[in-house]
Write a protein that holds these residues in place. Structure first.
Motif, PDB file in Angstrom:
ATOM      1  N   ASN A  90       0.843  -1.049   0.155  1.00 33.25           N
ATOM      2  CA  ASN A  90       0.344   0.031   0.297  1.00 33.25           C
ATOM      3  C   ASN A  90       0.876   1.263  -0.590  1.00 33.25           C
ATOM      4  OD1 ASN A  90      -2.362   1.918   0.552  1.00 33.25           O
ATOM      5  ND2 ASN A  90      -1.815   2.104   2.531  1.00 33.25           N
ATOM      6  N   PRO A  91       1.306   1.630  -0.863  1.00 27.18           N
ATOM      7  CA  PRO A  91       2.004   0.537  -2.032  1.00 27.18           C
ATOM      8  C   PRO A  91       2.821  -0.227  -2.592  1.00 27.18           C
ATOM      9  CG  PRO A  91       3.211   2.738  -2.311  1.00 27.18           C
ATOM     10  CD  PRO A  91       2.041   2.944  -1.035  1.00 27.18           C
ATOM     11  N   ILE A  92       2.757  -0.587  -3.340  1.00 29.36           N
ATOM     12  CA  ILE A  92       4.527  -1.757  -3.741  1.00 29.36           C
ATOM     13  C   ILE A  92       5.318  -1.030  -3.866  1.00 29.36           C
ATOM     14  CG2 ILE A  92       4.097  -2.481  -5.284  1.00 29.36           C
ATOM     15  CD1 ILE A  92       5.120  -4.340  -5.377  1.00 29.36           C
ATOM     16  N   HIS A  93       6.777  -1.250  -3.350  1.00 31.81           N
ATOM     17  CA  HIS A  93       8.029  -0.742  -3.851  1.00 31.81           C
ATOM     18  C   HIS A  93       9.268  -1.166  -3.172  1.00 31.81           C
ATOM     19  CE1 HIS A  93       8.985  -1.493   0.432  1.00 31.81           C
ATOM     20  NE2 HIS A  93       7.968  -0.643   1.328  1.00 31.81           N
ATOM     21  N   ASN A  94       9.669  -0.490  -3.847  1.00 31.82           N
ATOM     22  CA  ASN A  94      11.523  -1.189  -4.328  1.00 31.82           C
ATOM     23  C   ASN A  94      11.802  -2.155  -3.323  1.00 31.82           C
ATOM     24  OD1 ASN A  94      10.517  -0.112  -6.819  1.00 31.82           O
ATOM     25  ND2 ASN A  94      12.303   1.751  -6.588  1.00 31.82           N
ATOM     26  N   GLY A  95      11.687  -1.643  -1.713  1.00 40.72           N
ATOM     27  CA  GLY A  95      11.927  -2.889  -1.012  1.00 40.72           C
ATOM     28  C   GLY A  95      11.787  -4.246  -1.565  1.00 40.72           C
ATOM     29  N   HIS A 124      -6.840  -1.581  -6.632  1.00 39.98           N
ATOM     30  CA  HIS A 124      -5.949  -0.455  -6.829  1.00 39.98           C
ATOM     31  C   HIS A 124      -4.662  -1.350  -6.644  1.00 39.98           C
ATOM     32  CE1 HIS A 124      -8.071   2.947  -7.935  1.00 39.98           C
ATOM     33  NE2 HIS A 124      -8.244   3.971  -6.729  1.00 39.98           N
ATOM     34  N   ARG A 125      -4.176  -1.826  -5.403  1.00 38.26           N
ATOM     35  CA  ARG A 125      -3.340  -2.340  -4.282  1.00 38.26           C
ATOM     36  C   ARG A 125      -2.729  -3.933  -5.699  1.00 38.26           C
ATOM     37  NH1 ARG A 125      -3.942  -4.431   0.225  1.00 38.26           N
ATOM     38  NH2 ARG A 125      -5.636  -4.275   0.032  1.00 38.26           N
ATOM     39  N   LEU A 126      -3.639  -4.793  -6.457  1.00 43.11           N
ATOM     40  CA  LEU A 126      -3.475  -5.783  -7.155  1.00 43.11           C
ATOM     41  C   LEU A 126      -2.929  -4.661  -8.265  1.00 43.11           C
ATOM     42  CD1 LEU A 126      -3.874  -8.205  -7.237  1.00 43.11           C
ATOM     43  CD2 LEU A 126      -6.034  -7.832  -8.621  1.00 43.11           C
ATOM     44  N   LYS A 127      -3.290  -3.415  -9.342  1.00 42.55           N
ATOM     45  CA  LYS A 127      -3.099  -3.138 -10.156  1.00 42.55           C
ATOM     46  C   LYS A 127      -1.809  -2.570  -9.525  1.00 42.55           C
ATOM     47  CE  LYS A 127      -6.862  -2.958 -12.524  1.00 42.55           C
ATOM     48  NZ  LYS A 127      -6.800  -2.824 -14.409  1.00 42.55           N
ATOM     49  N   MET A 128      -1.123  -1.960  -8.902  1.00 47.56           N
ATOM     50  CA  MET A 128      -0.096  -1.117  -8.412  1.00 47.56           C
ATOM     51  C   MET A 128       1.151  -2.548  -8.281  1.00 47.56           C
ATOM     52  SD  MET A 128      -0.293   1.868  -6.062  1.00 47.56           S
ATOM     53  CE  MET A 128      -1.419   1.610  -4.565  1.00 47.56           C
ATOM     54  N   ALA A 129       0.353  -3.929  -7.770  1.00 45.88           N
ATOM     55  CA  ALA A 129       2.005  -4.498  -7.752  1.00 45.88           C
ATOM     56  C   ALA A 129       1.498  -5.371  -9.141  1.00 45.88           C
ATOM     57  CB  ALA A 129       1.270  -6.057  -6.530  1.00 45.88           C
ATOM     58  N   GLY A 130       1.227  -5.336 -10.060  1.00 49.63           N
ATOM     59  CA  GLY A 130       1.204  -5.667 -11.441  1.00 49.63           C
ATOM     60  C   GLY A 130       1.712  -4.700 -12.445  1.00 49.63           C
ATOM     61  N   ALA A 131       1.977  -3.547 -12.064  1.00 53.22           N
ATOM     62  CA  ALA A 131       2.837  -2.732 -12.916  1.00 53.22           C
ATOM     63  C   ALA A 131       3.857  -2.697 -12.357  1.00 53.22           C
ATOM     64  CB  ALA A 131       1.988  -1.265 -12.268  1.00 53.22           C
ATOM     65  N   ALA A 132       4.315  -3.346 -11.260  1.00 52.22           N
ATOM     66  CA  ALA A 132       5.306  -2.982 -10.612  1.00 52.22           C
ATOM     67  C   ALA A 132       5.914  -4.294 -10.744  1.00 52.22           C
ATOM     68  CB  ALA A 132       5.153  -2.987  -9.008  1.00 52.22           C
ATOM     69  N   ILE A 133       5.534  -5.734 -10.954  1.00 57.06           N
ATOM     70  CA  ILE A 133       6.207  -6.494 -12.131  1.00 57.06           C
ATOM     71  C   ILE A 133       6.903  -7.246 -12.534  1.00 57.06           C
ATOM     72  CG2 ILE A 133       6.474  -7.619  -9.481  1.00 57.06           C
ATOM     73  CD1 ILE A 133       3.777  -9.553 -11.720  1.00 57.06           C
ATOM     74  N   SER A 178       8.916  13.742  -3.705  1.00 59.95           N
ATOM     75  CA  SER A 178       9.025  13.020  -5.069  1.00 59.95           C
ATOM     76  C   SER A 178       9.347  12.144  -4.096  1.00 59.95           C
ATOM     77  CB  SER A 178      10.416  13.068  -5.800  1.00 59.95           C
ATOM     78  OG  SER A 178      11.124  12.411  -6.414  1.00 59.95           O
ATOM     79  N   VAL A 179       9.024  10.368  -5.211  1.00 59.05           N
ATOM     80  CA  VAL A 179       8.891   9.020  -4.520  1.00 59.05           C
ATOM     81  C   VAL A 179       9.602   8.189  -5.481  1.00 59.05           C
ATOM     82  CG1 VAL A 179       6.928   9.105  -2.901  1.00 59.05           C
ATOM     83  CG2 VAL A 179       7.054   8.173  -5.709  1.00 59.05           C
ATOM     84  N   LYS A 180      10.128   8.758  -6.286  1.00 55.15           N
ATOM     85  CA  LYS A 180      10.938   8.159  -8.089  1.00 55.15           C
ATOM     86  C   LYS A 180      12.689   7.254  -7.093  1.00 55.15           C
ATOM     87  CE  LYS A 180      12.938  10.391 -12.516  1.00 55.15           C
ATOM     88  NZ  LYS A 180      11.862   9.590 -13.049  1.00 55.15           N
ATOM     89  N   TYR A 181      12.675   6.610  -7.493  1.00 59.42           N
ATOM     90  CA  TYR A 181      13.588   5.151  -7.380  1.00 59.42           C
ATOM     91  C   TYR A 181      13.136   5.083  -5.810  1.00 59.42           C
ATOM     92  CZ  TYR A 181      15.996   8.485 -11.462  1.00 59.42           C
ATOM     93  OH  TYR A 181      15.485   8.982 -12.123  1.00 59.42           O
ATOM     94  N   LEU A 182      12.014   5.622  -5.188  1.00 58.18           N
ATOM     95  CA  LEU A 182      11.196   4.266  -4.738  1.00 58.18           C
ATOM     96  C   LEU A 182      10.278   3.047  -4.401  1.00 58.18           C
ATOM     97  CD1 LEU A 182      10.941   7.214  -1.739  1.00 58.18           C
ATOM     98  CD2 LEU A 182      13.268   6.083  -1.455  1.00 58.18           C
ATOM     99  N   VAL A 183      10.151   3.852  -5.727  1.00 60.31           N
ATOM    100  CA  VAL A 183       8.668   3.049  -5.895  1.00 60.31           C
ATOM    101  C   VAL A 183       8.812   3.030  -7.630  1.00 60.31           C
ATOM    102  CG1 VAL A 183       6.617   3.046  -6.467  1.00 60.31           C
ATOM    103  CG2 VAL A 183       7.147   4.084  -4.269  1.00 60.31           C
ATOM    104  N   PRO A 184       8.699   2.548  -8.264  1.00 60.68           N
ATOM    105  CA  PRO A 184       8.653   2.393 -10.049  1.00 60.68           C
ATOM    106  C   PRO A 184       8.164   3.164 -10.484  1.00 60.68           C
ATOM    107  CG  PRO A 184       7.891  -0.117  -8.528  1.00 60.68           C
ATOM    108  CD  PRO A 184       7.884   0.762  -7.970  1.00 60.68           C
ATOM    109  N   GLU A 185       8.560   3.617 -11.586  1.00 64.40           N
ATOM    110  CA  GLU A 185       7.841   4.344 -12.532  1.00 64.40           C
ATOM    111  C   GLU A 185       6.814   3.774 -12.960  1.00 64.40           C
ATOM    112  OE1 GLU A 185       9.173   7.507 -13.643  1.00 64.40           O
ATOM    113  OE2 GLU A 185      10.671   7.632 -12.603  1.00 64.40           O
TER     114      GLU A 185
END
Ligand code: ATP
Length: 224
Positions: free
Chosen positions: A31-36, A74-83, A204-211
């Motif tokens: 919530n949301p998925i992040h690069n960690g 939303h959380r599912l979509k964000m995870a989908g976008a991340a991976i 900015s959350v750039k580089y903490l979270v995928p584009e």
């Protein structure tokens, strides 16, 4: 149930040891998925020689209070976008579909029904979670059904010896300790809470979270 990489079931596998397929399970609120999260999943995949890692966003996490929890969709979509650029990663909606409290024991039982015999599951969790897992629903059964793949988290200096001695007192089947595996990994210092706070403040959350996730958050106006 797998929204990304729907070929999971039909996919031709290259198992590691004999015919055993090794699957990592990574649950969270995301919530949301992040690069960690992504870094840990990749490190687990490599060091434990996993054939794939499945991210499973939870419906209602039983062990934590979450502020600003956006919808499961939303959380599912964000995870989908991340991976989406990692062929070894998938996202599953099994916990969101089941609804209610997301108990890991129920999730692993469902996965055992879906995947053929000879699949080994590795429940990826931080050292913070391993300390409290004995409070989870049917935790001993969970440990019978899968392996726990534990990674270090800053501030939680737990090693197998400490854990073993704690568990020996509690575990009915002492042999289950072998199902807990520690793997070393670097940890990227970021949390979803920090990401939500930054977005709220317009930082900015750039580089903490995928584009792709940032794009989705902006488009859907989340966490404002
Ligand atoms: P929140 O800040 O909202 O509590 P979170 O960043 O901890 O969220 P979760 O979705 O709750 O994210 O995390 C899923 C799993 O990932 C948990 O086991 C959590 O301990 C772990 N985790 C979270 N952030 C990191 C990180 N930066 N590195 C490694 N593991 C992490």
């Amino acid at each position: 149930m797998i929204i990304q990489k729907s070929k999971v079931k039909s996919q031709k596998l290259k198992p590691n040891a004999g015919n055993i397929r090794r699957i990592g399970i990574f649950g969270g609120t995301f919530n949301p998925i992040h690069n960690g999260h992504l870094l840990i999943a990749e490190e687990a995949r490599v060091s434990l020689k996993l054939d794939k890692v499945i991210f499973i966003p939870s419906a209602n996490p039983p062990h934590k209070e979450v502020s600003d929890l956006v919808s499961g969709r939303h959380r599912l979509k964000m995870a989908g976008a991340a991976i989406k650029n990692n062929p070894f990663f998938s996202v599953s909606d099994i916990e969101l579909k089941r609804g209610g409290r997301s108990y890991s024991i129920e999730t692993i039982k469902t996965l055992k029904e879906i995947y053929r015999k000879g699949t080994k599951f590795f429940f990826i969790m931080g050292a913070d979670s391993i300390l409290e897992f004995m409070t989870w629903k049917n935790w001993e059964d969970l440990l019978k059904l899968c392996n726990f793949a534990v990674y270090p988290r800053p501030g939680y200096k737990i090693n197998l010896d400490v854990l073993k001695s704690r568990m020996k007192k509690k575990l009915l089947a002492k042999s289950l300790v072998k199902n807990i595996i520690f793997f070393q990994t670097r940890v990227f210092d970021v949390s979803s809470t920090e990401v939500r706070e930054k977005i709220k403040k317009g930082e900015s959350v750039k580089y903490l979270v995928p584009e792709g996730v940032i794009g989705y958050i902006n488009k859907s106006k989340l966490y404002k």
